[in-house]
Design an enzyme around this catalytic site. Structure first.
Site: not given
Ligand code: DOR
Ligand code: ZN
Length: 345
Positions: A100, A16, A175, A14, A137, A248
């Site tokens: 997702k 970003h 998460h 997971h 999520h 995450d």
């Molecule tokens: O803390 C988080 N940041 N949780 C999420 O689900 C999304 C993520 C983000 O894209 O910044």
């Molecule tokens: Zn995330």
């Protein structure tokens, strides 16, 4: 005597990566240590079609520094308009590894997410048929539900009914932050797993709120009470193959975090493996680190374990930079507030 630990190269289930300048800055932080990562599709606009996913994968590969070896495992962002045929085609061609699900409004860039679960039934049925996993999520978004209860309520009201309605669907509760999440996964035998982040093994809600508000510890799902953090540590270090790492790691530039309405996300890509080795050592569970970071994820996704290896060495405490610089501004690295003795060679 020097203590070393050699593992199959880990994966992050997971992650970003964003786009543009932030992508260029954070991608090497992950690719340095991880062979593969499940790439979150919550860009603006989101990655909703196979065409979007192919274009985003190409931008990621173009941003990868020469000599680094990294495979982005792409996902599609489920919307009420998602076409089951497009999903099936993207899966069959090897373009995507998962879909997702964001409940609409649950977190960063989730406004295109799902409000009415009946509208995604055909996609979920097709995914069950073709064996394509759903990353979830797991938080309800109802204004009347306390933010600290949103994961537990989601399990009862959404996740469990959804899994009963689509029995063959493989689901990853992403998460997970609660004892409730851990217990739900443990109580269900097949087709369900959970990822656990690095930061939720380290912080509880006091770290965000006691003695001053600390925006760099704010993420979603928000860290809960200490009893939940302890349940996560027990699950992660237990060796149970249904739990694996999904960092995450969610970069936001400092002005976007240190704001009257700051963004959710902890950026942990850079120091995750050092933090995890320290944590597993504290729990007397170094032998289970390999399962958590290198084996359990591929096991659930039906992918091979990486054949290359990575070595961690224990020594004097190491320091990581406080921030990563990007052309859009600095991004603060998650501070685990403890000395880290394990470095990645
Ligand atoms: O803390 C988080 N940041 N949780 C999420 O689900 C999304 C993520 C983000 O894209 O910044
Ligand atoms: Zn995330």
């Amino acid at each position: 005597m020097t203590q070393t630990l050699t593992l199959p190269r880990p994966d992050d289930w997971h992650l970003h990566l964003r786009d543009g300048a932030v992508l260029r800055a954070v991608l090497p932080e992950t690719a340095r240590h991880f062979a593969r990562a499940i790439i979150m599709p919550n860009l603006v606009p989101p990655v909703v079609t196979s065409g979007d996913a192919a274009a985003y994968r190409d931008r990621i590969l173009a941003a990868l520094p020469t000599g680094m070896d990294f495979t982005p495992l792409m996902t599609l962002y489920l919307t009420e308009q998602t076409d089951p045929d497009d999903v099936a085609h993207a899966h069959a061609s090897g373009l995507i590894t998962a879909v997702k699900l964001y409940p609409a409004g649950a977190t960063t860039n989730s406004t295109s997410g799902v409000r009415d679960f009946d509208k995604v039934r055909a996609v979920l049925d097709r995914m069950a048929e073709i064996g394509l996993p759903l990353c979830v999520h797991g938080e309800v978004t109802d204004a009347e539900i306390d933010i600290f209860d949103r994961e537990a309520v989601f399990i009862d009201r959404v996740l469990d009914p959804l899994r009963r309605a689509t029995p063959g669907l493989r689901v990853i509760m992403e998460h997970t932050t609660t004892r409730d999440g851990v217990e739900y996964v443990k109580a269900n035998d097949s087709g369900l797993a959970a990822t656990i982040t690095t930061h939720h093994l380290i912080i509880n809600r006091n770290d965000i709120l006691a003695g001053g508000i600390r925006p760099h510890y704010y993420c979603l799902p928000v860290a809960k009470r200490e009893e939940h953090r302890l349940a996560l540590r027990e699950a992660a270090t237990s060796g149970d193959p249904r739990f694996f790492l999904g960092t995450d790691s969610a970069p936001h530039t400092d002005p976007n975090k240190e704001s009257a309405c700051g963004c959710a996300g902890c950026f942990t890509a850079t120091n995750t493996l050092s933090i995890l080795a320290e944590t597993f050592e504290q729990e007397g569970a170094l032998a289970h680190l390999e399962g958590f970071v290198s084996r359990n994820g591929p096991g659930f996704y039906g992918l091979p374990v990486n054949s290359e290896t990575l070595t961690l060495t224990r020594g004097a405490p190491i320091t990581y930079p406080a921030t990563i610089d990007t052309e859009d501004g600095p991004i603060t690295l998650f501070d685990p507030k403890m000395p880290l003795h394990w470095r990645v060679d």
